[in-house]
Design an enzyme around this catalytic site. Structure first.
Site, PDB file in Angstrom:
ATOM      1  N   ARG A 148       0.824  -1.214   0.000  1.00 39.03           N
ATOM      2  CA  ARG A 148       0.000   0.000   0.000  1.00 39.03           C
ATOM      3  C   ARG A 148       0.857   1.264   0.000  1.00 39.03           C
ATOM      4  O   ARG A 148       0.472   2.273  -0.593  1.00 39.03           O
ATOM      5  CB  ARG A 148      -0.935  -0.006   1.204  1.00 39.03           C
ATOM      6  CG  ARG A 148      -2.159  -0.864   0.953  1.00 39.03           C
ATOM      7  CD  ARG A 148      -3.093  -0.870   2.123  1.00 39.03           C
ATOM      8  NE  ARG A 148      -4.378  -1.428   1.761  1.00 39.03           N
ATOM      9  CZ  ARG A 148      -5.227  -1.963   2.630  1.00 39.03           C
ATOM     10  NH1 ARG A 148      -4.930  -2.006   3.914  1.00 39.03           N
ATOM     11  NH2 ARG A 148      -6.378  -2.440   2.213  1.00 39.03           N
ATOM     12  N   LYS A 158     -14.926 -14.191   6.171  1.00 41.77           N
ATOM     13  CA  LYS A 158     -16.265 -13.771   6.602  1.00 41.77           C
ATOM     14  C   LYS A 158     -17.330 -13.834   5.522  1.00 41.77           C
ATOM     15  O   LYS A 158     -17.360 -13.018   4.615  1.00 41.77           O
ATOM     16  CB  LYS A 158     -16.212 -12.352   7.177  1.00 41.77           C
ATOM     17  CG  LYS A 158     -15.633 -12.309   8.563  1.00 41.77           C
ATOM     18  CD  LYS A 158     -16.082 -11.089   9.322  1.00 41.77           C
ATOM     19  CE  LYS A 158     -17.286 -11.359  10.199  1.00 41.77           C
ATOM     20  NZ  LYS A 158     -17.802 -10.139  10.837  1.00 41.77           N
ATOM     21  N   GLY A 218      -6.932  -7.142   1.136  1.00 38.42           N
ATOM     22  CA  GLY A 218      -5.637  -7.006   1.797  1.00 38.42           C
ATOM     23  C   GLY A 218      -4.926  -8.339   1.967  1.00 38.42           C
ATOM     24  O   GLY A 218      -3.744  -8.477   1.636  1.00 38.42           O
ATOM     25  N   GLY A 271     -12.473  -3.990   1.026  1.00 33.10           N
ATOM     26  CA  GLY A 271     -13.841  -3.574   1.338  1.00 33.10           C
ATOM     27  C   GLY A 271     -14.382  -2.597   0.308  1.00 33.10           C
ATOM     28  O   GLY A 271     -15.527  -2.706  -0.137  1.00 33.10           O
TER      29      GLY A 271
HETATM   30  P1  ADP Z   1      -9.190 -10.378   2.130  1.00 37.53           P
HETATM   31  O1  ADP Z   1      -8.430  -9.534   3.118  1.00 37.53           O
HETATM   32  O2  ADP Z   1      -8.360 -10.769   0.960  1.00 37.53           O
HETATM   33  O3  ADP Z   1     -10.520  -9.776   1.744  1.00 37.53           O
HETATM   34  P2  ADP Z   1     -10.349 -11.964   4.229  1.00 37.53           P
HETATM   35  O4  ADP Z   1      -9.925 -10.939   5.210  1.00 37.53           O
HETATM   36  O5  ADP Z   1     -11.797 -12.145   3.967  1.00 37.53           O
HETATM   37  O6  ADP Z   1      -9.556 -11.772   2.849  1.00 37.53           O
HETATM   38  O7  ADP Z   1      -9.864 -13.400   4.716  1.00 37.53           O
HETATM   39  C1  ADP Z   1      -8.506 -13.737   4.887  1.00 37.53           C
HETATM   40  C2  ADP Z   1      -8.335 -14.785   5.939  1.00 37.53           C
HETATM   41  O8  ADP Z   1      -9.167 -15.910   5.706  1.00 37.53           O
HETATM   42  C3  ADP Z   1      -6.916 -15.309   5.984  1.00 37.53           C
HETATM   43  O9  ADP Z   1      -6.290 -14.861   7.156  1.00 37.53           O
HETATM   44  C4  ADP Z   1      -7.079 -16.826   5.955  1.00 37.53           C
HETATM   45  O10 ADP Z   1      -6.249 -17.490   6.887  1.00 37.53           O
HETATM   46  C5  ADP Z   1      -8.537 -16.995   6.323  1.00 37.53           C
HETATM   47  N1  ADP Z   1      -9.076 -18.289   5.872  1.00 37.53           N
HETATM   48  C6  ADP Z   1      -9.073 -18.785   4.630  1.00 37.53           C
HETATM   49  N2  ADP Z   1      -9.598 -20.031   4.606  1.00 37.53           N
HETATM   50  C7  ADP Z   1      -9.946 -20.310   5.880  1.00 37.53           C
HETATM   51  C8  ADP Z   1     -10.518 -21.464   6.516  1.00 37.53           C
HETATM   52  N3  ADP Z   1     -10.853 -22.549   5.823  1.00 37.53           N
HETATM   53  N4  ADP Z   1     -10.746 -21.389   7.852  1.00 37.53           N
HETATM   54  C9  ADP Z   1     -10.397 -20.304   8.547  1.00 37.53           C
HETATM   55  N5  ADP Z   1      -9.857 -19.186   8.011  1.00 37.53           N
HETATM   56  C10 ADP Z   1      -9.624 -19.207   6.691  1.00 37.53           C
HETATM   57 MG    MG Z   2      -8.699  -9.243   5.277  1.00 39.69          MG
END
Ligand code: ADP
Ligand code: MG
Length: 397
Positions: free
Chosen positions: A35, A203, A353, A377
């Protein structure tokens, strides 16, 4: 939206820039500085135009009060290192709009950059009260002559340094915001087909609204990560101790019913008894997750199937890792998807992120993808079809 060019001659002008410098920091060491790097072109452009560049930004969630755990000091240092080859000096103010900030602005020379301390040290930044936010925006505006909004990762927030301050000063969108919006437009207006969307991460509830909108636009929606288990459960399968959002089951059932074969779920899952990197991992069928285990990645068969869908697409948007990529044993699915994105003959976009951090951690170069968005987001809300306050305000006079 006005651009920096529309602001006229900036030599000697004080330009307040909202950047997104919210990078992961542990023990004063910056992890992925993507970033900070993404914010450089706008800062360099302004400094070279002879402006006095004043940067406001946030780090983490300090809850409206000064907290050394969230100081931007390490970011100022990194910014200084990155701008040094350009001959640009970076200063740091130890408060947001107080004595330190005011003095530093006074002393700032043309072509120099000043980073103000974490704007979220001030409780008014994120206040729901317009007058409170307005008061902080007034103080920020008093430091400058014009405002440039370049923190794409925060344009979905109605906050003093993003939204309110734009109403107080002549304003323009920075190059990063313009570039991000241009890519998002391509994803929403007439994308080249097949258009494949890959969603993962932690989430479901955060990402449900976007699923709604994307199901209408995309040809395929591949689901991985922690979201998978709410879908598998909605189909009536055992998910053991995996991440599950019970209160989303009805909505997810609705999606599965309406989507036909647009939604693609993994057919195999990497499971382990514990959420630990060295927990003994096995691959099981997605409909046969043992009750005492949890799913931590999509399996190799699913990785191949997802990769085939992706590499045959003309447009791909990916948000959210396929598994707990931070642990090597559960990074396979994310790696397979990232690799496939690099092979897309068309537009490939990585948003989020953690997703951006994942591709860099797994050794992929930034330019292997069409675009890596700095805002998870913000890009999701844009794709949901929502109006982003930080963009809308830039369209006002
Ligand atoms: P981004 O920041 O790319 O939008 P998120 O914040 O939604 O992504 O999610 C990222 C997190 O999701 C990572 O820290 C990863 O470890 C977690 N994750 C991925 N698959 C699983 C899983 N099966 N169970 C628990 N956590 C998970
Ligand atoms: Mg994230």
């Amino acid at each position: 939206m006005k651009t920096i060019e529309d602001l006229g001659d900036l030599a000697g002008q004080r330009v307040l820039v909202r950047s997104d410098l919210n990078v992961p920091i542990k023990d004063e060491v910056i992890g992925d500085d993507g970033r900070i790097r993404a914010s450089l072109p706008t800062l360099i452009k302004l400094a070279k135009a002879g402006a006095k560049v004043i940067v406001t930004a946030h780090l983490g969630r300090p809850k409206g009060e000064p907290n050394p755990a969230y100081t931007l000091a390490p970011v100022a240092k990194r910014l200084g290192e990155l701008l040094q080859p350009e001959g640009i000096t970076v200063h740091f103010a130890t408060d947001v709009t107080g004595e330190s900030a005011q003095e530093a602005v006074q002393e700032l020379d043309e072509g120099e950059v000043l980073l103000l301390e974490n704007v979220r040290y001030d409780p008014r930044e994120e206040s729901k009260d317009e007058a409170e936010r307005g008061a902080l925006a007034d103080e920020l505006a008093a430091l400058a002559d014009v405002f440039v909004s370049d923190g794409f990762g925060v344009v979905h927030r109605k906050q003093a340094s993003v939204y309110d301050v734009a109403r107080k000063l002549p304003h323009a969108a920075g190059g990063l915001v313009l570039a991000e919006v241009e890519v998002l437009k391509k994803l929403t207006e007439d994308p080249a087909r097949p258009y494949v969307v890959v969603l993962g991460g932690a989430k479901v509830s955060d990402k449900l609204a976007v699923i709604d909108n994307l199901l209408a636009k995309a040809d395929k929606l591949l689901i991985g990560g922690g979201m998978v288990f709410t879908f598998l459960k909605a189909q009536g399968h055992e998910v053991g101790k995996s991440l599950l959002e019970e209160d989303q089951l009805d909505i997810v059932r609705g999606y599965l019913k309406d989507a036909g074969d647009k939604i693609v779920l993994p057919t195999d899952i990497v499971v382990a008894p514990e959420f630990k990197g060295d927990s003994p991992a096995t691959v099981v069928a997605a409909d046969a997750i043992p009750a005492d285990q949890l799913g931590l990645d999509i399996g190799p068969e699913s990785g191949k199937a997802f990769a085939a869908e992706i590499s045959g697409a003309k447009t791909v948007f990916w948000n959210g890792p396929m598994g707990v990529f931070e642990m090597a044993a559960f990074a396979g699915g994310t790696k397979a998807v990232a690799q496939a994105l690099t092979e897309v003959d068309g537009l490939s976009v990585v948003g989020g992120g953690d997703s951006a951090a994942a591709v860099r951690q797994l050794g992929f170069a930034d330019d292997a993808f069409g675009h890596i968005s700095t805002g998870g987001g913000a890009s999701l809300e844009y794709l949901e079809g929502k109006e982003l306050p930080g963009l809308a305000v830039l369209e006002e006079d």
